[in-house]
Design an enzyme around this catalytic site. Structure first.
Site, PDB file in Angstrom:
ATOM      1  N   ASP A   1       1.062  -1.447   0.321  1.00 19.94           N
ATOM      2  CA  ASP A   1       0.064  -0.125  -0.260  1.00 19.94           C
ATOM      3  C   ASP A   1       0.956   1.278   0.275  1.00 19.94           C
ATOM      4  O   ASP A   1       2.014   1.376   0.620  1.00 19.94           O
ATOM      5  CB  ASP A   1      -1.202  -0.158   1.915  1.00 19.94           C
ATOM      6  CG  ASP A   1      -1.907   0.696   1.313  1.00 19.94           C
ATOM      7  OD1 ASP A   1      -2.182   1.611   0.008  1.00 19.94           O
ATOM      8  OD2 ASP A   1      -2.921   0.685   2.388  1.00 19.94           O
TER       9      ASP A   1
HETATM   10  C1  BGC Z   1      -4.937   3.302   0.799  1.00 19.78           C
HETATM   11  C2  BGC Z   1      -5.156   2.254  -0.560  1.00 19.78           C
HETATM   12  C3  BGC Z   1      -5.644   3.030  -1.834  1.00 19.78           C
HETATM   13  C4  BGC Z   1      -4.519   3.502  -2.512  1.00 19.78           C
HETATM   14  C5  BGC Z   1      -4.215   4.477  -3.594  1.00 19.78           C
HETATM   15  C6  BGC Z   1      -3.950   4.422  -0.110  1.00 19.78           C
HETATM   16  O1  BGC Z   1      -3.806   4.850   0.863  1.00 19.78           O
HETATM   17  O2  BGC Z   1      -4.639   2.370   1.669  1.00 19.78           O
HETATM   18  O3  BGC Z   1      -6.242   1.717   0.128  1.00 19.78           O
HETATM   19  O4  BGC Z   1      -6.156   2.079  -3.043  1.00 19.78           O
HETATM   20  O5  BGC Z   1      -3.972   4.448  -1.386  1.00 19.78           O
HETATM   21  O6  BGC Z   1      -4.693   5.178  -3.395  1.00 19.78           O
END
Ligand code: BGC
Length: 763
Positions: free
Chosen positions: A285
């Site tokens: 992530d």
């Molecule tokens: C979130 C994810 C998301 C990613 C990209 C992160 O901060 O936890 O769920 O897909 O950002 O936007």
């Protein structure tokens, strides 16, 4: 020796024509493994590392900077860019590389729609209708792929029992079975027959694992859990979505029993790869690799990279560490060439599966075909959005048939959410445009036409709390307050209400109040809106509360004040029309809650499938020394699975095809369902089981099946469920997964609290 070397090189060249030219991609006609092997052999270490990088377009990395990185072969995939024009330019750049022209893939957070916004995931789950869910998935994939995208960061299948956590809005609720069913339906509908299809996207199931169980509902916090609970309650939805073929998995930001998921080789290798045979790609992530230092498991950036890659992270989202440190790590042997190749193999595999090697422009079409106006009205799917949104609305209360409203007289539509085009889209609203959404006010006007008079007053701001407002507006001006004094706004609304026959007040949370990084300790409606509700109540006019929010709220006070209450979550582009359909009775509400609504925050965690205690509290025989709070009524305000209709239904006691069930076998559980009212409508028959006595204490009930059934007024239908003995399996103390012989209760109801029960024996 020299001679031998050149001989073996010669043999290699003769045996592998694909290797003949080290600057060309192999023939796309090769099967995947052969293709990827051949490609890997041509790649330099730098090229490999480049493939492991997923870069987000944003202020830190503007498009121009990213194009430079692409030119240098330092990028494998891009996210946060959503137009064919932009994507094409970047892909062109990759196609102009002097050596291997490995296409990029493009991803985005398409969680509940791309241009057409469907209800937030919690709303989709409230439909209890897999066809409706699949419709939303297919359209999201269609619109995403029409925009040139290849992958979505969805579905989010984190089971959660804590409405303080803002990300419950993105998930599918508290139940393992419901979440797994919907997660699977989303993967299948978004990926189509295969993610390489013209109108499919590859999914990336998230957040692996257990993100929904962050302590205290505080985002990014610790998760600590017994293995039994983990594998029984929290893991099955990930597994179901991966078994449905999801090509990707996004790794969670939290720790799991002390180890950050991003650093957890047990999670990423033993469970995911060895036990579950997942063959797709793992993606960290946003910034998660850097965060290993803050988690306190890496002492330096280079160590963080070593740990993450060796743990099984294939692609790194938005951090620059891979490129900076992997070359040294490979040189020193701290990361083996084999680990790098494994990670790159997964990236290349998914690119192959996306059809990108055959045609890097497969989701872009030929030059000149890009839409002139990416936001054109003609690109939306409004009808489908309205159909799905209607099904996501949950009628919580309807005193004396306040609803449906008649299309006559005067209706006062009030509240800070009644005419907010932005908020109704909910969290992660992808490329949706507020200007294209239908608000409640607009929907009511559309429906009433010239038959009824709709008057509007805002009545209150979402919140007048300065700090909260500043927080909600910290990245952009998401919440715009009316500068009038609260009293003046309330007075205006009260005046409108006094002249009306009925009040419809849209209250709840703004879009950003139920989002990532939006945890709350207080889940009531903000004070400014409560003051408005009090004043409206005092007019004595029938009061309909239309709730817009991304989490279960504590609504004891509103439940007492309102004559009717409709939970609408954030219902998307066509939300206003869909809500008006229900308020006026053009659609009979059929949604059911996918999460329990607590009476107060102090009851959290509160969920229907809890274990029994040795001293259960009995409402009809209350006793001091039982499990309850003495300052709050026991149980939720609205239970899991609950939702009213404009008609009434009755359900018979279940009957069984046999009083016994053999291991590996199944029985049929049947009930008679009758529409006892005077309107046609849908309801959801819910099947629960309880293992009466086992080697471990088992939940008081667990959902094992559901069916959404349409019944005409007065109609009776038999609803039959097949219950497999396998559905009775659980993890015992030694983590053996088995069903234990003995007595089981089987229950059927129209919500989780009121069920009819019978028993069978597992032999
Ligand atoms: C979130 C994810 C998301 C990613 C990209 C992160 O901060 O936890 O769920 O897909 O950002 O936007």
């Amino acid at each position: 020796m020299k001679w031998l070397c050149s001989l073996s090189l010669l043999t290699a060249l003769t045996l592998h024509p694909a290797l003949a030219d080290n600057t060309q991609l192999p023939s796309p006609d090769l099967p995947r493994d052969a293709y990827v092997n051949a490609l890997l052999q041509k790649m330099t270490l730098e090229e490999k590392i480049g493939q492991l990088r997923l870069i987000s377009v944003g202020p830190e990395n503007p498009k121009e900077a990213i194009r430079e990185m692409i030119k240098n072969g330092q990028v494998g995939a891009i996210f946060n860019t959503v137009t064919r024009q932009d994507i094409r330019k970047m892909q062109d750049q990759a196609m102009q590389l002097p050596r291997l022209k490995i296409p990029l893939f493009f991803a985005y957070d398409i969680v509940h729609g791309q241009r057409t916004i469907f209800p937030i995931s919690l709303g989709l789950a409230s439909s209890w209708n897999l066809d409706a869910v699949a419709t939303s998935g297919r359209i999201a994939a269609f619109e995403g792929s029409e925009d040139g995208l290849n992958m979505t960061w969805a579905p989010m299948v984190d089971v959660t029992r804590d409405p303080r956590w803002g990300r419950v809005s993105e998930g599918l609720g508290e139940d393992t079975f419901l979440t797994a069913e919907i997660g699977r339906a989303l993967v299948q509908s978004i990926q189509g027959k295969n993610p390489g299809e013209r109108h499919a996207l590859m999914t990336s199931v998230k957040h692996f694992a257990l993100y929904g169980a962050v302590e205290g509902g505080r985002d990014y916090n610790t998760v600590d859990m017994s293995p039994q609970r983990m594998f029984q309650d929290y893991m099955p939805p990930y597994k179901a979505a991966l078994d449905a073929g999801s090509g990707g998995v996004m790794v969670a930001l939290n720790t799991v029993n002390g180890i950050p998921a991003t650093a957890d080789s047990w999670l990423l290798k033993d469970v995911l790869r060895k036990q579950w045979h997942f063959s797709g790609i793992t993606i960290s992530d946003h910034g998660a690799i850097k965060e290993l230092i803050k988690h306190g498991v890496a002492s330096s950036p280079i160590e963080a990279v070593k740990i993450a890659l060796n743990a099984g992270i294939n692609m790194s989202m938005s951090d620059e560490y891979f490129i900076r440190y992997l070359p040294q790590l490979v040189k020193s042997g701290d990361v083996s060439q084999q680990e790098i190749d494994e990670a790159v193999r997964h990236v290349l595999n998914v690119k192959y599966d996306m059809g990108l090697f055959r045609d890097p422009y497969s989701h872009l079409g030929p030059v000149g075909s890009d839409p002139q106006d990416t936001n054109a009205e003609s690109r939306l799917h409004r009808d489908a959005a309205r159909q799905v949104a209607r099904q996501s609305l949950v009628l919580l209360k309807n005193r004396l048939h306040t609803l449906p409203l008649k299309k006559q007289g005067t209706i006062a539509v009030v509240g800070p959410l009644a005419d907010s085009q932005r908020d109704i889209m909910g969290s992660w609203s992808a490329a949706g445009r507020p200007g294209q959404t239908v608000t409640l006010l607009q929907g009511m006007r559309n429906a009433a036409g010239n038959k009824a008079t709709i008057v509007y007053a805002r009545g209150a701001n979402i919140t007048d709390h300065k700090d909260m407002l500043a927080y909600l507006n910290s990245y952009d001006r998401a919440v715009q307050n009316d500068s009038r004094a609260p009293r003046a706004m309330i007075d205006e609304a009260v005046k409108a209400a006094r002249n009306a026959d009925v009040i419809v007040a849209a209250v709840g949370e703004s879009q950003g109040m139920a989002h990532e990084a939006s945890s709350r300790t207080n889940i009531t409606i903000p004070d400014s809106q409560r003051a408005l509700i009090d004043a409206l109540k005092a007019t004595g006019k029938p009061l309909v509360l239309v709730l817009m929010n991304g989490r279960p709220l504590a609504l004891v006070r509103e439940d007492q004040q309102a004559d009717a209450m409709l939970e609408t979550w954030f219902s998307g582009t066509e939300g206003g029309n869909a809500i008006a359909d229900v308020l006026f009775g053009d659609y009979n509400p059929s949604g059911k809650l996918p999460m329990s609504f607590p009476r107060s925050v102090g009851q959290i965690p509160i969920y229907y499938n809890h274990l029994p205690t040795g001293r259960p509290y009995l409402a009809d025989k209350p006793d001091k020394y039982t499990s309850h709070y003495y300052d709050e009524a026991n149980g939720p305000l609205y239970p899991f699975g609950f939702g009213l209709s404009y008609t009434t239904f009755s359900v018979s006691a279940p009957t069984l095809s046999s009083p016994t069930l053999r291991r590996g076998g199944s029985i049929t559980v049947s009930v008679t369902l009758t529409n006892t009212g005077d309107r046609d409508g849908d309801t959801v028959a819910q099947l629960y089981v309880h293992d009466v006595a086992a080697s471990s204490s088992r939940p008081v009930k667990e959902l094992k099946g559901f069916q959404k059934v349409f019944l005409k007024a007065g109609e009776t239908k038999t609803v039959a469920f097949k219950l497999d003995a396998d559905a009775l399996k659980f993890y015992d103390q030694q983590m053996r997964f088995a069903a234990e012989p003995g007595e089981f209760e089987v229950m059927v109801g129209l919500d989780s609290a009121r069920v009819k029960t019978t028993r069978f024996t597992l032999l």
